[in-house]
Design a protein around this motif. Structure first.
Motif, short mmCIF file in Angstrom:
data_model
loop_
_atom_site.label_atom_id
_atom_site.label_comp_id
_atom_site.label_asym_id
_atom_site.label_seq_id
_atom_site.Cartn_x
_atom_site.Cartn_y
_atom_site.Cartn_z
N ASP A 131 -14.26 -2.93 -3.84
CA ASP A 131 -14.60 -1.59 -4.34
C ASP A 131 -15.46 -1.64 -5.59
O ASP A 131 -15.68 -0.63 -6.24
N GLY A 132 -15.94 -2.82 -5.94
CA GLY A 132 -16.78 -2.96 -7.12
C GLY A 132 -16.00 -3.28 -8.38
O GLY A 132 -16.60 -3.44 -9.44
N LEU A 133 -14.69 -3.38 -8.27
CA LEU A 133 -13.85 -3.71 -9.42
C LEU A 133 -13.07 -4.98 -9.13
O LEU A 133 -12.96 -5.42 -7.99
N LYS A 134 -12.52 -5.56 -10.16
CA LYS A 134 -11.68 -6.74 -10.01
C LYS A 134 -10.27 -6.43 -10.52
O LYS A 134 -9.74 -7.09 -11.39
N VAL A 135 -9.70 -5.39 -9.94
CA VAL A 135 -8.35 -4.97 -10.30
C VAL A 135 -7.56 -4.73 -9.02
O VAL A 135 -8.13 -4.48 -7.95
N SER A 136 -6.23 -4.81 -9.14
CA SER A 136 -5.36 -4.59 -7.99
C SER A 136 -5.14 -3.11 -7.76
O SER A 136 -5.35 -2.28 -8.65
N SER A 137 -4.70 -2.76 -6.57
CA SER A 137 -4.41 -1.38 -6.22
C SER A 137 -3.22 -1.33 -5.29
O SER A 137 -3.17 -2.07 -4.29
N ASN A 138 -2.24 -0.47 -5.57
CA ASN A 138 -1.09 -0.34 -4.69
C ASN A 138 -1.24 0.81 -3.70
O ASN A 138 -0.28 1.19 -3.02
N VAL A 139 -2.44 1.35 -3.60
CA VAL A 139 -2.78 2.32 -2.57
C VAL A 139 -4.10 1.89 -1.92
O VAL A 139 -4.91 1.21 -2.54
N PRO A 140 -4.32 2.27 -0.66
CA PRO A 140 -5.57 1.89 0.00
C PRO A 140 -6.78 2.50 -0.70
O PRO A 140 -6.77 3.67 -1.08
N GLY A 176 0.78 -1.23 0.00
CA GLY A 176 0.00 0.00 0.00
C GLY A 176 0.81 1.28 0.00
O GLY A 176 0.31 2.33 0.41
N ASP A 177 2.06 1.22 -0.49
CA ASP A 177 2.91 2.40 -0.47
C ASP A 177 2.96 3.12 -1.81
O ASP A 177 3.81 3.97 -2.03
N GLY A 178 2.04 2.77 -2.72
CA GLY A 178 1.99 3.42 -4.01
C GLY A 178 2.95 2.86 -5.03
O GLY A 178 3.11 3.42 -6.12
N SER A 179 3.59 1.74 -4.70
CA SER A 179 4.53 1.12 -5.62
C SER A 179 4.26 -0.37 -5.68
O SER A 179 3.40 -0.90 -4.98
N ASN A 180 5.02 -1.05 -6.54
CA ASN A 180 5.00 -2.51 -6.58
C ASN A 180 6.40 -3.05 -6.32
O ASN A 180 6.79 -4.09 -6.83
N THR A 181 7.13 -2.32 -5.51
CA THR A 181 8.52 -2.65 -5.19
C THR A 181 8.61 -3.40 -3.87
O THR A 181 8.04 -2.97 -2.86
N GLN A 182 9.29 -4.52 -3.89
CA GLN A 182 9.53 -5.28 -2.66
C GLN A 182 10.25 -4.41 -1.64
O GLN A 182 11.16 -3.66 -1.98
N ARG A 183 9.83 -4.49 -0.40
CA ARG A 183 10.44 -3.69 0.66
C ARG A 183 10.99 -4.60 1.75
O ARG A 183 10.29 -5.47 2.26
N LEU A 184 12.26 -4.38 2.10
CA LEU A 184 12.92 -5.21 3.11
C LEU A 184 12.77 -4.64 4.51
O LEU A 184 13.16 -5.28 5.48
N GLU A 185 12.20 -3.44 4.60
CA GLU A 185 11.95 -2.80 5.88
C GLU A 185 10.58 -2.11 5.81
O GLU A 185 10.06 -1.86 4.72
N PRO A 186 9.99 -1.80 6.96
CA PRO A 186 8.65 -1.22 6.97
C PRO A 186 8.55 0.10 6.21
O PRO A 186 9.45 0.95 6.30
N VAL A 187 7.45 0.25 5.46
CA VAL A 187 7.14 1.50 4.77
C VAL A 187 5.70 1.86 5.09
O VAL A 187 4.87 1.00 5.40
N ALA A 188 5.39 3.14 5.02
CA ALA A 188 4.05 3.61 5.35
C ALA A 188 3.11 3.43 4.17
O ALA A 188 3.51 3.58 3.01
N THR A 189 1.86 3.10 4.45
CA THR A 189 0.84 3.12 3.41
C THR A 189 0.56 4.58 3.06
O THR A 189 0.54 5.45 3.93
N VAL A 190 0.38 4.85 1.77
CA VAL A 190 0.23 6.23 1.34
C VAL A 190 -0.87 6.36 0.30
O VAL A 190 -1.34 5.37 -0.27
N GLY A 191 -1.26 7.60 0.02
CA GLY A 191 -2.16 7.90 -1.09
C GLY A 191 -3.53 7.27 -0.94
O GLY A 191 -3.91 6.72 0.09
N GLY A 192 -4.28 7.30 -2.02
CA GLY A 192 -5.60 6.70 -2.05
C GLY A 192 -6.47 7.21 -0.92
O GLY A 192 -6.47 8.39 -0.58
N SER A 193 -7.19 6.32 -0.30
CA SER A 193 -8.07 6.68 0.81
C SER A 193 -7.32 6.78 2.13
O SER A 193 -7.87 7.26 3.12
N GLY A 194 -6.07 6.29 2.15
CA GLY A 194 -5.26 6.38 3.35
C GLY A 194 -5.69 5.43 4.45
O GLY A 194 -6.75 4.82 4.39
N THR A 195 -4.83 5.30 5.46
CA THR A 195 -5.14 4.43 6.60
C THR A 195 -5.03 5.19 7.92
O THR A 195 -4.92 4.58 8.97
#
Length: 304
Positions: free
Chosen positions: A222-231, A168-187
């Motif tokens: 959310d009514g769709l069948k697609v992936s999302s990299n933001v909440p 949920g960090d706005g990317s599709n990049t593997q992360r080896l340490e914690p990152v914050a969820t960003v963008g979209g509806s937020g958490t």
């Protein structure tokens, strides 16, 4: 045989104490060594002891039992160095514990960085999760892990596999340490987080839900069948009290005690008495049970 007798003795003592508590109306002290929480992974499980220790059993090919071996065990074995655990979680082949100082330790498979220690090397013993503190909840998915923090208005941090955007960090990049969820509806304001197969969901303090990651089965709601990299916001749910993410589906409990489930129903995982394959059937659970029509397009956990 000694283990069996000890287990029976513990069970008997717990039963007697429970009956005494019911009669007296007072809290009971569990026998030392009693399990107070359990978490199951793909082929292993872990139990948290009343003493703060953790024991795990089952498959151990990646060290997910945490006993400094990679040998399977058919009986519980002690996780090395964990004595102050207050919560546990188990992923596909890794395990994590939240300690009483609000830090995290994880162990087991780490090919995607799901242990959060800036490495992709598996560990048969617990390692500290980097760059994170003040943790109030942790949830392990298949190959990623997420935590909810005490500060920051209930913010969420995730790490590990991210090919579907499950961090949920706005990317599709593997992360080896914690990152914050960003963008979209937020958490912001998250009160619970649940990591699934390749998606994650969070309950917000206003009763709404956010989900992100793999969405081809409709599991983001959310009514769709697609992936999302933001909440993104789950449609029509505004009174959730808890949420749980599975491999390809998601379920939430509402304030009125009913359930809503959405996503894949290939094995009847939505619990409405049907098996609808990848139809993403909705379960509008209530008492008495209700059976909506199977919907092939937009998939929403709608009320009716």
């Amino acid at each position: 045989m000694k283990l069996t007798r000890l287990s029976l003795a513990n069970c008997t003592a717990t039963l007697v104490a429970t009956i005494a508590w019911m009669l007296a109306g007072e809290a009971i002290a569990l026998p030392p060594g009693s399990f107070v929480e359990v978490a199951a992974g793909r082929a292993h499980a872990c139990g948290r002891l009343e003493t703060g220790g953790v024991q795990c059993w089952g498959n151990n090919d990646s060290g997910q039992l945490g006993n400094d071996t990679v040998v399977d065990s058919a009986i519980p074995v002690n996780v090395v160095g964990i004595t102050t655990a207050v919560q546990i979680t188990a992923g596909e082949a890794h395990s994590c514990a939240r300690l009483d100082d609000s830090t995290l330790r994880c162990w087991g498979r780490n090919g995607a960085g799901q242990l959060g220690n800036n490495s992709t090397t598996s560990s048969p013993v617990p390692v500290p999760v980097n760059l994170i503190a003040n943790v109030t909840q942790v949830s392990a998915g298949d190959t990623h892990t997420c935590a909810r923090l005490i500060g920051g208005g209930g913010s969420v941090r995730c790490w590990g596999a991210n090919a579907s955007g499950q961090l949920g960090d706005g990317s599709n990049t593997q992360r080896l340490e914690p990152v914050a969820t960003v963008g979209g509806s937020g958490t912001t304001g998250a009160t619970a987080v649940g990591a699934g197969g390749s998606h994650t969901c969070a309950r917000i303090n206003d009763g709404t839900l956010r989900c992100w990651g793999f969405g081809a089965f409709g599991q983001l709601g959310d009514g769709l069948k697609v992936s999302s990299n933001v909440p993104i916001t789950v449609s029509t749910i505004n009174s959730a009290t808890s949420v749980s993410a599975g491999f390809g589906h998601t379920c939430a409990r509402l304030a009125d005690g009913t359930l809503r489930c959405w996503g894949s129903n290939i094995s009847g995982g939505l619990g409405d008495g049907t098996v609808a394959g990848f139809c993403q059937r909705l379960w509008l659970a209530s008492l008495p049970a209700r059976r909506p029509e199977c919907m092939l397009a937009p998939i929403r956990p709608v009320l009716s």
